[in-house]
Design a protein around this motif. Structure first.
Motif, mmCIF file in Angstrom:
data_model
loop_
_atom_site.group_PDB
_atom_site.id
_atom_site.type_symbol
_atom_site.label_atom_id
_atom_site.label_comp_id
_atom_site.label_asym_id
_atom_site.label_seq_id
_atom_site.Cartn_x
_atom_site.Cartn_y
_atom_site.Cartn_z
ATOM 1 N N LYS A 255 0.826 -1.205 0.000
ATOM 2 C CA LYS A 255 0.000 0.000 0.000
ATOM 3 C C LYS A 255 0.862 1.257 0.000
ATOM 4 O O LYS A 255 0.545 2.243 -0.681
ATOM 5 C CB LYS A 255 -0.929 -0.004 1.218
ATOM 6 C CG LYS A 255 -2.027 -1.051 1.146
ATOM 7 C CD LYS A 255 -2.930 -0.991 2.374
ATOM 8 C CE LYS A 255 -4.054 -2.022 2.278
ATOM 9 N NZ LYS A 255 -4.929 -1.987 3.458
ATOM 10 N N LYS A 256 1.972 1.238 0.744
ATOM 11 C CA LYS A 256 2.870 2.396 0.773
ATOM 12 C C LYS A 256 3.481 2.644 -0.596
ATOM 13 O O LYS A 256 3.524 3.771 -1.081
ATOM 14 C CB LYS A 256 3.971 2.175 1.815
ATOM 15 C CG LYS A 256 3.470 2.148 3.253
ATOM 16 C CD LYS A 256 4.562 1.719 4.204
ATOM 17 C CE LYS A 256 4.048 1.610 5.632
ATOM 18 N NZ LYS A 256 5.089 1.116 6.567
ATOM 19 N N THR A 259 1.190 4.097 -3.147
ATOM 20 C CA THR A 259 1.060 5.553 -3.097
ATOM 21 C C THR A 259 2.063 6.213 -4.026
ATOM 22 O O THR A 259 1.755 7.204 -4.697
ATOM 23 C CB THR A 259 1.270 6.057 -1.657
ATOM 24 O OG1 THR A 259 0.384 5.372 -0.779
ATOM 25 C CG2 THR A 259 1.020 7.553 -1.571
ATOM 26 N N PHE A 262 0.707 5.930 -7.468
ATOM 27 C CA PHE A 262 -0.407 6.860 -7.690
ATOM 28 C C PHE A 262 0.101 8.251 -8.061
ATOM 29 O O PHE A 262 -0.377 8.870 -9.015
ATOM 30 C CB PHE A 262 -1.284 6.934 -6.434
ATOM 31 C CG PHE A 262 -2.305 8.035 -6.478
ATOM 32 C CD1 PHE A 262 -3.479 7.874 -7.201
ATOM 33 C CD2 PHE A 262 -2.096 9.233 -5.814
ATOM 34 C CE1 PHE A 262 -4.428 8.886 -7.261
ATOM 35 C CE2 PHE A 262 -3.037 10.251 -5.864
ATOM 36 C CZ PHE A 262 -4.209 10.073 -6.590
ATOM 37 N N PHE A 263 1.054 8.767 -7.309
ATOM 38 C CA PHE A 263 1.579 10.101 -7.593
ATOM 39 C C PHE A 263 2.310 10.129 -8.930
ATOM 40 O O PHE A 263 2.283 11.131 -9.652
ATOM 41 C CB PHE A 263 2.513 10.564 -6.469
ATOM 42 C CG PHE A 263 1.782 11.144 -5.299
ATOM 43 C CD1 PHE A 263 1.307 12.436 -5.328
ATOM 44 C CD2 PHE A 263 1.549 10.379 -4.161
ATOM 45 C CE1 PHE A 263 0.616 12.972 -4.256
ATOM 46 C CE2 PHE A 263 0.863 10.906 -3.076
ATOM 47 C CZ PHE A 263 0.399 12.205 -3.118
ATOM 48 N N ASN A 302 8.601 11.530 -4.303
ATOM 49 C CA ASN A 302 8.916 10.181 -3.822
ATOM 50 C C ASN A 302 9.589 10.154 -2.459
ATOM 51 O O ASN A 302 9.142 9.432 -1.560
ATOM 52 C CB ASN A 302 9.768 9.442 -4.857
ATOM 53 C CG ASN A 302 8.982 9.076 -6.099
ATOM 54 O OD1 ASN A 302 7.759 8.956 -6.057
ATOM 55 N ND2 ASN A 302 9.661 8.911 -7.201
ATOM 56 N N ILE A 305 7.239 10.880 0.355
ATOM 57 C CA ILE A 305 6.384 9.730 0.692
ATOM 58 C C ILE A 305 7.114 8.795 1.640
ATOM 59 O O ILE A 305 6.537 8.275 2.601
ATOM 60 C CB ILE A 305 5.954 8.991 -0.587
ATOM 61 C CG1 ILE A 305 5.074 9.906 -1.444
ATOM 62 C CG2 ILE A 305 5.210 7.704 -0.247
ATOM 63 C CD1 ILE A 305 4.709 9.322 -2.791
ATOM 64 N N PHE A 309 5.770 7.654 5.373
ATOM 65 C CA PHE A 309 5.335 6.278 5.605
ATOM 66 C C PHE A 309 6.379 5.386 6.273
ATOM 67 O O PHE A 309 6.012 4.426 6.943
ATOM 68 C CB PHE A 309 4.916 5.631 4.283
ATOM 69 C CG PHE A 309 3.587 6.116 3.767
ATOM 70 C CD1 PHE A 309 2.418 5.856 4.466
ATOM 71 C CD2 PHE A 309 3.504 6.841 2.596
ATOM 72 C CE1 PHE A 309 1.200 6.301 3.997
ATOM 73 C CE2 PHE A 309 2.291 7.290 2.117
ATOM 74 C CZ PHE A 309 1.133 7.019 2.821
#
Length: 340
Positions: A255-256, A259, A262-263, A302, A305, A309
């Motif tokens: 999930k991390k 992300t 997604f970006f 990046n 993130i 996380f």
């Protein structure tokens, strides 16, 4: 000679005043432009600094020498090159329309610019494949995915990116200096025909993104099944608890990293969607500049993130900032207390 004196004394400025074939110089000044250049320069500095922290952290601490982190390291190296080389060169071109470095540098610059961006996408594909194996086939993960194999795959991925960019630039007549067509001295413009924009759209965006999205859709379906299984197993042995914890950690990791994907898609889709409506794309267009910088900003997102996380990244940054990284035994420090 009189014509040359006239050109030097006129209000129109030229890139090379001593040349009759010089391009006109367009120096962008004023408060708005200066604010823009300062803002873009800050993005470049932050990109270099943040990705350098990730690279130092993974390289220095032995606990972080895992296949997943090696792929993150590859992604950070690509993002570092974007902030260190690609962004500053684009800022210089925005400040001054002239190209002072000659045709050889003009032919090499796109190669240096495109390879890190292609390697960044390649790293995301490899991350998706690695997470797919970790979540969907955890029992064989340790035998299939090793540090040595991951290193070899990363080298192969970067080599393929270099090979593709060389072919792409050669076909578009921008790799050999003698084939670069310029209207005047001081110009370095790369022109991409619409057909090759479509080819690059398929090869560099649609196909990789389909692979990534399909893999992550499977990963999250497996994650949902695992979550339902965990709820159903309220009572179990300690072995089952360890299995659940392992599966949960792999799902959270997916999930991390999802992300990050997604970006990447959010910042790259505008460029490729808009390129479909352009018959001939040139590097001097406003379209190229605006949507190109959206792609560059992805290299800054990046590491942010990771900071949000990943607890190991925050812990390693403390070591680096406080200079504890220079202690003899710092490389063996435990950055993950829960895994001690």
């Amino acid at each position: 000679m009189d014509d040359l004196d006239y050109r030097q004394n006129s209000t129109v400025q030229y890139c090379f005043p001593d040349s009759n074939l010089s391009c006109k110089q367009e120096v962008r000044t004023g408060p708005a432009y200066m604010s823009l250049f300062i803002f873009l320069s800050c993005i470049s500095v932050c990109t270099v600094f943040l990705n350098l922290l990730v690279i130092i952290s993974i390289s220095h601490f032995k606990q972080l020498h895992t296949p997943t982190n090696l792929l993150i390291l590859s992604l950070s190296v690509a993002d570092l090159l974007v902030g260190l080389v690609v962004m500053p060169m684009n800022i210089i071109q925005l400040m001054d329309s002239c190209w002072y470095f000659g045709k050889i540098a003009c032919s090499v610059y796109p190669l240096i610019s495109f390879v890190p961006m292609a390697a960044s996408l390649c790293s995301l594909i490899l991350i998706a494949i690695e997470r797919y194996i970790a979540v969907c086939d955890p029992l064989l993960y340790s035998t299939r995915v090793t540090v040595c194999r991951t290193t070899l795959v990363i080298i192969l991925g970067w080599s393929l990116c270099l090979f593709y960019i060389i072919i792409y630039l050669y076909i578009n007549n921008h790799l050999v200096p003698s084939q670069i067509v310029t209207s005047c001295n001081g110009e370095c413009v790369m022109s991409l025909k619409h057909f090759w924009v479509i080819v690059d759209l398929v090869v560099s965006f649609i196909a990789p993104c389909c692979i990534i999205l399909i893999l992550y859709s499977i990963i999250f379906q497996v994650a949902r099944r695992q979550a339902k299984a965990v709820k159903a197993m309220k009572k179990g042995t300690s072995c089952k608890h360890r299995s659940k914890a392992s599966g949960s950690s792999q799902t959270k990791a997916a999930k991390k990293l999802g992300t990050v994907i997604f970006f990447y898609l959010a910042l790259w889709i505008p460029y490729y969607l808009s390129s479909l409506s352009v018959e001939s794309l040139t590097s001097s267009s406003v379209f190229w500049t605006v949507f190109g910088w959206l792609q560059f900003i992805n290299s800054s997102v990046n590491p942010l993130i990771y900071a949000i996380f990943y607890s190991w990244f925050r812990a390693s940054v403390k070591y680096i900032v406080t200079c504890r990284i220079f202690e003899p035994s710092s490389s063996r420090s435990n950055l993950l207390p829960d895994h001690s």
